[in-house]
Design an enzyme around this catalytic site. Structure first.
Site, PDB file in Angstrom:
ATOM      1  N   GLU A  20      -6.205 -10.510  -1.283  1.00 30.86           N
ATOM      2  CA  GLU A  20      -7.004 -10.281  -0.059  1.00 30.86           C
ATOM      3  C   GLU A  20      -8.489 -10.235  -0.394  1.00 30.86           C
ATOM      4  O   GLU A  20      -9.246  -9.413   0.141  1.00 30.86           O
ATOM      5  CB  GLU A  20      -6.561  -8.978   0.628  1.00 30.86           C
ATOM      6  N   HIS A  31     -10.495  -5.917  -2.277  1.00 35.21           N
ATOM      7  CA  HIS A  31     -11.553  -5.731  -1.274  1.00 35.21           C
ATOM      8  C   HIS A  31     -12.703  -5.040  -2.022  1.00 35.21           C
ATOM      9  O   HIS A  31     -12.697  -3.821  -2.197  1.00 35.21           O
ATOM     10  CB  HIS A  31     -11.045  -4.856  -0.120  1.00 35.21           C
ATOM     11  N   ASN A  75       2.117  -5.117  -3.229  1.00 32.79           N
ATOM     12  CA  ASN A  75       0.709  -5.428  -2.931  1.00 32.79           C
ATOM     13  C   ASN A  75      -0.058  -4.132  -2.635  1.00 32.79           C
ATOM     14  O   ASN A  75       0.429  -3.282  -1.896  1.00 32.79           O
ATOM     15  CB  ASN A  75       0.682  -6.335  -1.681  1.00 32.79           C
ATOM     16  N   ASP A  88     -12.247 -10.161  -0.702  1.00 33.55           N
ATOM     17  CA  ASP A  88     -13.510 -10.258   0.028  1.00 33.55           C
ATOM     18  C   ASP A  88     -14.492  -9.327  -0.674  1.00 33.55           C
ATOM     19  O   ASP A  88     -14.098  -8.318  -1.257  1.00 33.55           O
ATOM     20  CB  ASP A  88     -13.379  -9.976   1.538  1.00 33.55           C
ATOM     21  N   GLU A 143       0.814  -1.233   0.000  1.00 35.53           N
ATOM     22  CA  GLU A 143       0.000   0.000   0.000  1.00 35.53           C
ATOM     23  C   GLU A 143       0.840   1.273   0.000  1.00 35.53           C
ATOM     24  O   GLU A 143       0.573   2.203   0.764  1.00 35.53           O
ATOM     25  CB  GLU A 143      -0.966  -0.023   1.190  1.00 35.53           C
TER      26      GLU A 143
HETATM   27  O1  G3I Z   1      -4.727  -8.230  18.988  1.00 30.38           O
HETATM   28  C1  G3I Z   1      -5.275  -7.006  19.523  1.00 30.38           C
HETATM   29  C2  G3I Z   1      -6.008  -7.251  20.793  1.00 30.38           C
HETATM   30  O2  G3I Z   1      -5.119  -7.731  21.765  1.00 30.38           O
HETATM   31  C3  G3I Z   1      -6.680  -5.948  21.235  1.00 30.38           C
HETATM   32  O3  G3I Z   1      -7.460  -6.199  22.358  1.00 30.38           O
HETATM   33  C4  G3I Z   1      -7.545  -5.388  20.135  1.00 30.38           C
HETATM   34  C5  G3I Z   1      -8.138  -4.022  20.526  1.00 30.38           C
HETATM   35  O4  G3I Z   1      -8.350  -3.204  19.410  1.00 30.38           O
HETATM   36  O5  G3I Z   1      -6.759  -5.205  18.977  1.00 30.38           O
HETATM   37  C6  G3I Z   1      -6.190  -6.396  18.494  1.00 30.38           C
HETATM   38  O6  G3I Z   1      -5.445  -6.122  17.355  1.00 30.38           O
HETATM   39  C7  G3I Z   1      -6.166  -5.835  16.174  1.00 30.38           C
HETATM   40  C8  G3I Z   1      -5.722  -6.807  15.089  1.00 30.38           C
HETATM   41  O7  G3I Z   1      -6.352  -6.490  13.878  1.00 30.38           O
HETATM   42  C9  G3I Z   1      -6.023  -8.260  15.451  1.00 30.38           C
HETATM   43  O8  G3I Z   1      -7.379  -8.435  15.538  1.00 30.38           O
HETATM   44  C10 G3I Z   1      -5.889  -4.414  15.740  1.00 30.38           C
HETATM   45  O9  G3I Z   1      -6.449  -3.507  16.691  1.00 30.38           O
HETATM   46  C11 G3I Z   1      -6.504  -4.163  14.381  1.00 30.38           C
HETATM   47  O10 G3I Z   1      -6.097  -2.869  13.932  1.00 30.38           O
HETATM   48  C12 G3I Z   1      -6.025  -5.199  13.409  1.00 30.38           C
HETATM   49  O11 G3I Z   1      -6.677  -5.007  12.191  1.00 30.38           O
HETATM   50  C13 G3I Z   1      -6.057  -5.574  11.079  1.00 30.38           C
HETATM   51  C14 G3I Z   1      -5.780  -4.497  10.038  1.00 30.38           C
HETATM   52  O12 G3I Z   1      -5.212  -5.100   8.882  1.00 30.38           O
HETATM   53  C15 G3I Z   1      -4.838  -3.440  10.547  1.00 30.38           C
HETATM   54  O13 G3I Z   1      -4.776  -2.374   9.685  1.00 30.38           O
HETATM   55  C16 G3I Z   1      -6.973  -6.629  10.495  1.00 30.38           C
HETATM   56  O14 G3I Z   1      -7.088  -7.715  11.401  1.00 30.38           O
HETATM   57  C17 G3I Z   1      -6.411  -7.138   9.171  1.00 30.38           C
HETATM   58  O15 G3I Z   1      -7.371  -7.942   8.545  1.00 30.38           O
HETATM   59  C18 G3I Z   1      -6.083  -5.977   8.260  1.00 30.38           C
HETATM   60  O16 G3I Z   1      -5.514  -6.475   7.088  1.00 30.38           O
HETATM   61  C19 G3I Z   1      -5.205  -5.514   6.081  1.00 30.38           C
HETATM   62  C20 G3I Z   1      -4.010  -6.026   5.332  1.00 30.38           C
HETATM   63  O17 G3I Z   1      -2.941  -6.272   6.225  1.00 30.38           O
HETATM   64  C21 G3I Z   1      -3.572  -5.047   4.264  1.00 30.38           C
HETATM   65  N1  G3I Z   1      -4.665  -4.711   3.390  1.00 30.38           N
HETATM   66  C22 G3I Z   1      -5.884  -4.281   4.041  1.00 30.38           C
HETATM   67  C23 G3I Z   1      -6.340  -5.317   5.076  1.00 30.38           C
HETATM   68  C24 G3I Z   1      -7.639  -4.908   5.693  1.00 30.38           C
HETATM   69  O18 G3I Z   1      -7.526  -3.724   6.431  1.00 30.38           O
END
Ligand code: G3I
Length: 457
Positions: free
Chosen positions: A272, A245, A209, A274, A167
């Site tokens: 990715e 997405h 990517n 969806d 990105e």
């Molecule tokens: O693990 C912590 C947890 O301990 C805590 O309690 C909780 C509170 O907010 O957060 C948890 O972490 C989160 C993590 O996902 C695991 O669930 C983060 O806050 C959250 O920001 C994170 O989001 C991820 C996101 O990327 C971050 O920008 C998504 O799971 C993930 O699917 C997403 O993936 C991205 C790709 O890497 C790049 N392209 C876009 C895609 C979707 O946004």
């Protein structure tokens, strides 16, 4: 009276003929059925494999203990992308202190089930640890190179493809790079990252990517121009990931966009996928799948999660399995598309080609390529055997005064200043005639120049 049993010799002979003909028809029908089923995969992974592609899912390590989740993963998919566990904040929470609990767990799961791993992601403006967010300039550049080197080395030989940079382009009409702390270290940060990743794990395919690149638009054209430039200058890029997405529609030129990148000489992958739930969800899933199959260098599709309840897009139900793990209509559309005929065969998967021609004499030669910025550099050295096989090599490089090597990979260095001797390590000393291997080092100050001396042994 039972007419069926009142049979004349003629009727018996007619019956025998009908039976023989019936048996023959049944045999043909069975053969056709067998031929059809032999080429119809019953899972996403097996159906994709029939077409020489993979079908993957993004996976969270903490869900692998959920038996329904792991059951679907192991049954349906043959490639895994860690959803968050390989990102910078997860792997290097404190500077130069690396930890891989979730990532190692996912890689082990993949290996135990014969699945490939897509590494996601070495560098991204988001999900950086706090210490990296607070760095800039040459300190950030050095930290970035060190991060790529350490993480790619840790997983060396286990990654099918790395999202080296994620990105890095802006949305909208500019077609320009996104502003970020990484971008502010210099426009060459992406190519430095690719060269560094190649040096650390020469067997992994290296991808760029991004999202909102699912048709021909300003952003995808900006990336297209970067890839074309990288290919023309020998920057080691092997693939481009299209996140996909999607909402309730998709660009009409989705396939054409994949094709124009493939025509640059890189693989393309849907990384990715969806798609927002709606009346069109299944059709769109089918169309994306057909588009990949129609592009010979589209090597596989990854969906970003397994069940709707696993998705980051809460409430949009964008995946192939419902909250209870049942197959949705979208699943059937993908499977049918994978099993339909008339696709272009994929390219054979070979190691990235060497760009250095083998020397004609015996012994060995070395060539140096350098990425420099104010205050630092990363050097890649390619060692190539001559006309006979060798069993060990030594490269000597003289550094400019004041230059200090801060890290070396794929070689053992004798020191960090002055004339430094680099010897092979145990896994890269043996080279066949004309064979080559890469090692690298990074440092502060001005990088070396000239052709390094190589001797055998
Ligand atoms: O693990 C912590 C947890 O301990 C805590 O309690 C909780 C509170 O907010 O957060 C948890 O972490 C989160 C993590 O996902 C695991 O669930 C983060 O806050 C959250 O920001 C994170 O989001 C991820 C996101 O990327 C971050 O920008 C998504 O799971 C993930 O699917 C997403 O993936 C991205 C790709 O890497 C790049 N392209 C876009 C895609 C979707 O946004």
């Amino acid at each position: 009276m039972d007419l069926f049993h009142r049979r004349t010799p003629e009727s018996r002979s007619r019956t025998r003929l009908l039976m023989v003909a019936g048996a023959a028809i049944a045999t043909v029908a069975a053969t056709i059925t067998a031929a059809t089923t032999a080429h119809a995969g019953t899972t996403l992974g097996s159906a994709a494999a029939e077409k020489g592609r993979y079908f993957g899912a993004a996976v969270a390590a903490n869900k692998l203990s959920d038996s329904q989740y792991a059951g679907i993963l192991d049954r349906e998919f043959n490639t895994i992308t860690p959803e968050n566990e390989m990102k910078w904040d997860a792997t290097e929470p404190s500077q130069n202190q690396f930890r891989y609990p979730g990532a190692d767990q996912i890689v082990s799961h993949a290996q135990a089930h014969g699945m490939k791993v897509r590494g996601h992601t070495l560098l991204w403006h988001s999900q950086q640890p706090g210490w990296a967010q607070n760095l800039s300039g040459s300190a950030l550049r050095s930290a970035m190179v060190n991060h790529v080197t350490q993480v790619a080395t840790h997983f060396k030989g286990k990654i099918y493809a790395w999202d080296v940079a994620n990105e890095a382009f802006a949305d909208g009409a500019s077609g320009a790079r996104r502003d970020s702390n990484l971008q502010r270290t210099g426009n060459d940060w992406i190519e430095v990252a690719f060269r560094t990743a190649r040096a650390a794990d020469p067997g992994a395919k290296l991808c760029y990517n991004d999202y909102n690149t699912d048709g021909i638009n300003a952003k995808s054209t900006g990336i297209y121009n970067m890839v074309r430039d990288f290919k023309s200058r020998g920057v080691p890029i092997d693939c481009v990931g299209f996140q996909s997405h999607l909402g309730t529609s998709m660009p009409g030129d989705y396939q054409a966009n994949l094709q124009r990148f493939a025509d640059l000489g890189v693989d393309v992958q849907i990384t990715e996928l969806d798609i927002e739930q709606g009346s069109n969800q299944a059709n769109l899933y089918g169309s994306v799948t057909k588009a990949c199959l129609a592009v010979s260098r589209c090597t596989g599709i990854t969906v970003w999660g397994i069940r709707d309840s696993d998705s980051w897009r809460t409430g949009q139900n964008p995946l192939l399995f419902d909250n209870s793990g049942n197959k949705k209509a979208a699943y059937t559309a993908v499977l049918n598309a994978l099993n339909a005929g008339g696709t272009t065969p994929p390219p054979s998967t070979t190691a990235p080609p060497s760009t250095t021609p083998p020397p004609s004499g015996s012994g060995c030669t070395a060539s140096l390529s350098l990425q420099s910025w104010a205050g630092g550099f990363v050097a890649n050295v390619r060692v190539t055997a001559g006309s006979t096989a060798i069993n060990g090599w030594t490269v000597r490089i003289t550094l400019p005064s004041g230059t200090v090597i801060t890290g070396t990979w794929n070689a053992q260095a004798s020191g960090s200043t002055g004339t430094v001797t680099f010897r092979n390590v145990d896994y890269n000393g043996q080279l066949g005639a004309g064979g080559s291997t890469d090692f690298g080092f990074q440092g502060t100050g001005v990088g070396p120049s000239g052709t390094p001396a190589c001797t055998v042994g």
